[in-house]
Enzyme design. Structure first.
Site, mmCIF file in Angstrom:
data_model
loop_
_atom_site.group_PDB
_atom_site.id
_atom_site.type_symbol
_atom_site.label_atom_id
_atom_site.label_comp_id
_atom_site.label_asym_id
_atom_site.label_seq_id
_atom_site.Cartn_x
_atom_site.Cartn_y
_atom_site.Cartn_z
ATOM 1 N N GLU A 178 0.833 -1.197 0.000
ATOM 2 C CA GLU A 178 0.000 0.000 0.000
ATOM 3 C C GLU A 178 0.870 1.249 0.000
ATOM 4 O O GLU A 178 1.937 1.274 0.627
ATOM 5 C CB GLU A 178 -0.911 -0.004 1.237
ATOM 6 C CG GLU A 178 -1.684 -1.307 1.387
ATOM 7 C CD GLU A 178 -2.423 -1.419 2.715
ATOM 8 O OE1 GLU A 178 -2.816 -0.369 3.275
ATOM 9 O OE2 GLU A 178 -2.604 -2.554 3.194
ATOM 10 N N GLU A 192 -10.774 7.001 2.115
ATOM 11 C CA GLU A 192 -11.195 6.500 3.426
ATOM 12 C C GLU A 192 -11.124 7.595 4.475
ATOM 13 O O GLU A 192 -10.182 8.389 4.491
ATOM 14 C CB GLU A 192 -10.307 5.333 3.862
ATOM 15 C CG GLU A 192 -10.679 4.742 5.215
ATOM 16 C CD GLU A 192 -9.701 3.664 5.654
ATOM 17 O OE1 GLU A 192 -9.844 3.175 6.786
ATOM 18 O OE2 GLU A 192 -8.797 3.322 4.866
#
Length: 350
Positions: A221, A330
């Site tokens: 990530e 997010e």
């Protein structure tokens, strides 16, 4: 706006907005004498001897550490440093991406720099590492959980890498679906979104995913985040993460034992100098992550510069290929006083 192009198992993303999560307390704790000892052990492990130290305007200390002394080599199976990959996909046309974004948004677009750059640079043969402070560790719920995400992540019908409604995480996610993939490219507009509570966050990232939760999920990530509990401020910072067991025991944020950095310009976890303004100048960075055909390692490039790599030996599923690529936004919504948070995702605009 997002433009996806799938070619030879390689995913190209020209515009995305995204994010990540950790296990932290709301406030600094008063440590016991035993915990003080454990904190110091961790600090000694993370903060390596520096050839040079640079004070950043935001209060960070950036230590220039010899490449061979970085925290990655605390991992028992990581011993060799590769300085360059044996294979590189098509080069990023950074100027072309800037021109596209400028024409799309009607405003000038600039590549980002980091705050500490204004006070110096690290010499060749070293890498810049943000020095971890005692108060950073004490914001975690425990010393052992510092820099790690929670393992209590809910499962669902698609590989929503961090979907956990119970923990009040909210997402806007795009996914390739199942397949075989060997890299991702993402140009991220860099914002400094408002975050209402100190235990909330907002971020943007891309995920390289292998396997499932049941088979020991692997992820790589990278992106940007505003996360006060991790860094102690509301700056927008560059971050990375990895796991090879669905966030159970392996992996961590930034430069712990895992990712091997080779670049002396960018500090992973460091603050960006500028962020985009609504109806004004836009700032961005382009991430390229790909699997090297020779070594099998996963390399990362930022704004055309090699940053380093995740060795393939860290993983199980990702030793072969990725099974899915994801992008998304997010935030955390703590629902303070029974009200939805005002924490923004990306620019805060729909």
């Amino acid at each position: 706006m997002m433009d996806l192009k799938l070619s030879f198992g390689f995913v190209v993303v020209l515009y995305v907005f995204t994010t990540a999560r950790i296990c932290y307390t709301d406030n600094n704790r008063s440590p016991s004498s035993h915990e003080n000892v454990e904190v110091q052990k961790l600090l000694n492990s993370l903060n390596k001897p520096a050839v040079k130290s640079i004070k950043s305007p935001d209060g960070d200390i950036i230590d220039c550490v010899k490449i061979s002394h970085q925290p990655a080599f605390d991992h028992p199976i990581l011993k060799i440093t590769l300085l360059r990959p044996s294979y590189h996909p098509n080069r990023i046309n950074v100027d072309g991406i800037k021109a596209m974004n400028a024409s799309t948004h009607g405003h000038a677009s600039s590549l980002v720099t980091q705050l500490w750059h204004s006070n110096g640079k690290c010499p060749k043969g070293t890498i810049p590492i943000r020095r971890t402070k005692k108060e950073d560790v004490l914001r975690a719920s425990s010393v052992s959980s510092y820099g790690k995400k929670t393992s209590s992540i809910a499962k669902s019908s698609f590989v929503d890498v961090e979907l956990d409604v119970r923990s009040r995480h909210e997402y806007a996610v795009a996914s390739t679906g199942k397949g075989q993939f060997y890299g991702t490219k993402a140009s991220l507009n860099v914002w400094n979104p408002y975050v209402q509570e100190s235990n909330e966050f907002s971020l943007a990232q891309t995920w390289v995913v292998g396997g499932t939760y049941d088979t020991g999920l692997n992820t790589i990530e990278a992106g940007w985040q505003v996360c006060q509990v991790l860094y102690g401020d509301t700056n927008t910072r560059f971050f990375i993460y990895w796991t090879s067991d669905a966030y159970q025991k392996t992996g961590c944020y930034n430069l712990c034992s895992g990712f091997i950095q080779t670049n002396n310009k960018y500090a992973i976890g460091g603050s960006f100098s500028r962020t985009s303004l609504r109806d004004g100048t836009q700032y961005e960075f382009t991430i390229l992550i790909w699997k090297d055909q020779g070594s099998g390692d996963w390399w990362m490039q930022l704004n055309g510069e090699l940053i380093g790599y995740w060795p393939s030996v860290l993983f199980t599923h990702l030793r072969r290929s990725a099974s899915e690529i994801q992008w998304g936004g997010e935030i955390v919504n703590r629902g303070t006083h029974g009200q939805h948070t005002t924490t923004q995702m990306g620019s805060g605009r729909c």
